[in-house]
Design a protein around this motif. Structure first.
Motif, PDB file in Angstrom:
ATOM      1  N   SER A  42       0.843  -1.194   0.000  1.00  0.00           N
ATOM      2  CA  SER A  42       0.000   0.000   0.000  1.00  0.00           C
ATOM      3  C   SER A  42       0.880   1.248   0.000  1.00  0.00           C
ATOM      4  O   SER A  42       1.868   1.315   0.748  1.00  0.00           O
ATOM      5  N   PRO A  43       0.531   2.269  -0.784  1.00  0.00           N
ATOM      6  CA  PRO A  43       1.325   3.499  -0.766  1.00  0.00           C
ATOM      7  C   PRO A  43       1.184   4.263   0.545  1.00  0.00           C
ATOM      8  O   PRO A  43       1.963   5.175   0.820  1.00  0.00           O
ATOM      9  N   TYR A  44       0.179   3.895   1.363  1.00  0.00           N
ATOM     10  CA  TYR A  44      -0.046   4.579   2.638  1.00  0.00           C
ATOM     11  C   TYR A  44       0.730   3.941   3.786  1.00  0.00           C
ATOM     12  O   TYR A  44       0.648   4.407   4.925  1.00  0.00           O
ATOM     13  N   ALA A  45       1.482   2.899   3.523  1.00  0.00           N
ATOM     14  CA  ALA A  45       2.235   2.225   4.579  1.00  0.00           C
ATOM     15  C   ALA A  45       3.352   3.122   5.097  1.00  0.00           C
ATOM     16  O   ALA A  45       4.038   3.805   4.316  1.00  0.00           O
ATOM     17  N   GLU A  46       3.533   3.120   6.411  1.00  0.00           N
ATOM     18  CA  GLU A  46       4.665   3.829   6.992  1.00  0.00           C
ATOM     19  C   GLU A  46       5.930   3.015   6.745  1.00  0.00           C
ATOM     20  O   GLU A  46       5.888   1.786   6.631  1.00  0.00           O
ATOM     21  N   ASP A  47       7.066   3.709   6.680  1.00  0.00           N
ATOM     22  CA  ASP A  47       8.354   3.044   6.439  1.00  0.00           C
ATOM     23  C   ASP A  47       8.292   2.170   5.185  1.00  0.00           C
ATOM     24  O   ASP A  47       8.825   1.056   5.157  1.00  0.00           O
ATOM     25  N   LEU A  48       7.643   2.698   4.145  1.00  0.00           N
ATOM     26  CA  LEU A  48       7.449   1.891   2.946  1.00  0.00           C
ATOM     27  C   LEU A  48       8.777   1.473   2.326  1.00  0.00           C
ATOM     28  O   LEU A  48       8.936   0.333   1.871  1.00  0.00           O
ATOM     29  N   GLU A  49       9.730   2.370   2.314  1.00  0.00           N
ATOM     30  CA  GLU A  49      11.025   2.033   1.704  1.00  0.00           C
ATOM     31  C   GLU A  49      11.676   0.865   2.440  1.00  0.00           C
ATOM     32  O   GLU A  49      12.252  -0.037   1.814  1.00  0.00           O
ATOM     33  N   ALA A  50      11.584   0.858   3.774  1.00  0.00           N
ATOM     34  CA  ALA A  50      12.162  -0.240   4.551  1.00  0.00           C
ATOM     35  C   ALA A  50      11.426  -1.549   4.278  1.00  0.00           C
ATOM     36  O   ALA A  50      12.032  -2.625   4.213  1.00  0.00           O
ATOM     37  N   TRP A  51      10.099  -1.462   4.117  1.00  0.00           N
ATOM     38  CA  TRP A  51       9.328  -2.662   3.802  1.00  0.00           C
ATOM     39  C   TRP A  51       9.757  -3.234   2.442  1.00  0.00           C
ATOM     40  O   TRP A  51       9.938  -4.452   2.295  1.00  0.00           O
ATOM     41  N   LEU A  52       9.887  -2.380   1.452  1.00  0.00           N
ATOM     42  CA  LEU A  52      10.289  -2.850   0.129  1.00  0.00           C
ATOM     43  C   LEU A  52      11.677  -3.483   0.168  1.00  0.00           C
ATOM     44  O   LEU A  52      11.912  -4.528  -0.473  1.00  0.00           O
TER      45      LEU A  52
END
Length: 441
Positions: free
Chosen positions: A249-259
């Motif tokens: 989801s683009p609304y996820a926090e820390d998206l870069e770390a998740w990816l």
């Protein structure tokens, strides 16, 4: 000699008819019993210009017939409208009802595995102990983690985010290409993907390597809406085979770390692109949803916000979009924007009327589409049946894609199912490997 006039008085015929209708003299020659029927209507009308009660009866019959006709038209029209609505929206409505139905998920223990202690058994027994546990971050449930434990929104790095990033090579030994600055454009909206000067494109550069010479039927699974729940996202990254593609989801926090965590575990990644559903705004994909009511410029601005959230992804997955993906004037500029940035699109086909795949093909944008929703009904038996259907599609068409949500039961069933593919003569492929290989309907 003049004869005298006979002194005979004849009764008025209308009165005679009235007397007969009221059950007059049975000896009356005009009585129904003797004459075999009522007097002709034209005689009565001719003599007394239709009585008022008869007029009222006629108008009542006319009004009744008209009302019956109107009711019939309304019923038939309403039924036709209902049938048409069901034909267009039944699949979407059924999916929404299943999503909104309360679910209870129970973890399935492996043989010999011990259950975790009951959370209430380990709860602090005194206020001092409770205060100490709260200070250490213990005793917080999912809701506490999301709100920072005190009802306030979670701050960066608190509660949500990857709990562990895979160290070293993935379990299956397949590694992905690191994020390349040459495939990025730094803008106010973030680091947007671009095609490199040497022609390399993000979708093919960040795709998971796959042997395209494998002659077995290919079956791919895409798990969507990740990054919003730490537990489910961790489970998807760590438990599912690396060949399973993950979309965040683009609304996820820390998206870069998740990816980065997902890519380190061998998963190629996508971003969910929120698009307008049929029942918007009752069903709202979020504040950056692309809408048919917005201008092209506004929608492209929202697209850039989504694309700039983090680098390293292959493309986007249509999230909802049962309305947006059916409108060519709204959809085409978005597809052209994706093509200019070297990305791929997966049409989840939230509506059977979606034209996103056909439009993408018309401009040679790398594309794939969903063949089966795997957990429209999130139960073990239903998911297993959907996975079996997906196998059949792959065997018949050589390639197939199934989409699932990040539900614990979905992750568990996909994990177990993936281990059976080898003996069935199938191979689990990343979604990028199926780009442009599916036949258009």
């Amino acid at each position: 000699m003049r004869l005298p006039k006979p002194n005979i008085r004849l009764p008025r015929l209308p009165q005679l008819f009235k007397k007969r209708r009221e059950g007059g003299d049975p000896d009356d020659p005009l009585n129904e019993a003797e004459s075999g029927g009522p007097p002709p209507d034209d005689l009565e009308r001719g003599l007394d210009d239709e009585p008022a009660p008869r007029k009222k009866g006629r108008w009542k019959r006319v009004a009744s017939a008209a009302l019956t006709t109107l009711l019939a038209v309304a019923v038939i029209g309403g039924a036709g409208g209902l049938v048409g609505w069901l034909m267009v929206n039944a699949e979407h409505t059924e999916s929404l009802r299943e999503i909104q139905r309360p679910q209870l998920t129970v973890d399935i223990l492996d043989e010999g595995e011990e259950p975790e202690p009951n959370s209430s058994a380990a709860a602090p027994r005194s206020k001092a102990e409770a205060d100490g546990a709260a200070a250490d971050g213990e005793g917080q449930g999912p809701a506490d983690k999301e709100s920072g434990g005190d009802g306030s929104p979670a701050k960066d790095g608190e509660g949500e985010g990857p709990s562990a990033v895979a160290d070293g090579a993935p379990a299956d030994g397949v590694t992905l290409t690191p994020v390349d600055p040459a495939l990025m454009e730094v803008r106010d909206e973030g680091r947007l993907p671009i095609i490199a000067v040497d022609g390399r494109q993000p979708w093919s550069t960040y795709a998971r390597p796959f042997n395209v010479d494998d002659t077995r039927p290919w079956v791919a699974v895409l798990v969507t809406n990740l990054g919003l729940s730490q537990r489910e996202t961790d489970a998807a990254i760590q438990l599912l085979p690396g060949a399973v593609t993950l979309s965040f989801s683009p609304y996820a926090e820390d998206l870069e770390a998740w990816l980065e965590a997902a890519r380190s575990a061998g998963h190629e990644v996508f971003i969910d692109l929120p698009l307008e559903p049929l029942d918007f705004p009752r069903d709202d994909p979020g504040p950056s949803t692309l809408l048919t009511s917005l201008s092209t410029a506004d929608n492209l601005n929202r697209l850039e916000w989504v694309l700039g959230r983090a680098p390293g992804y292959v493309g986007v997955t249509t999230w909802m979009g049962s309305q947006f993906t059916t409108v060519e004037d709204a959809m085409m500029p978005v597809l052209e924007g994706l093509k200019e940035r070297g990305l791929m699109i997966v049409d989840s086909r939230g509506s059977s009327r979606s034209i996103a795949t056909e439009l993408a093909s018309s401009i040679q944008l790398p594309r794939a589409f969903n063949n089966r929703f795997l957990d429209s009904t999130p139960s073990i038996s239903s998911i297993d049946r959907a996975l079996a259907d997906l196998e059949t599609v792959a065997q018949e068409q050589r390639v197939a894609i199934g989409i699932a949500r990040s539900l614990p039961v979905s992750i568990d069933r996909i994990q177990r199912w993936a281990g059976t593919l080898e003996r069935k003569g199938l191979i689990l492929a990343p979604v990028s490997a199926i780009a442009d290989r599916q036949r258009l309907r």
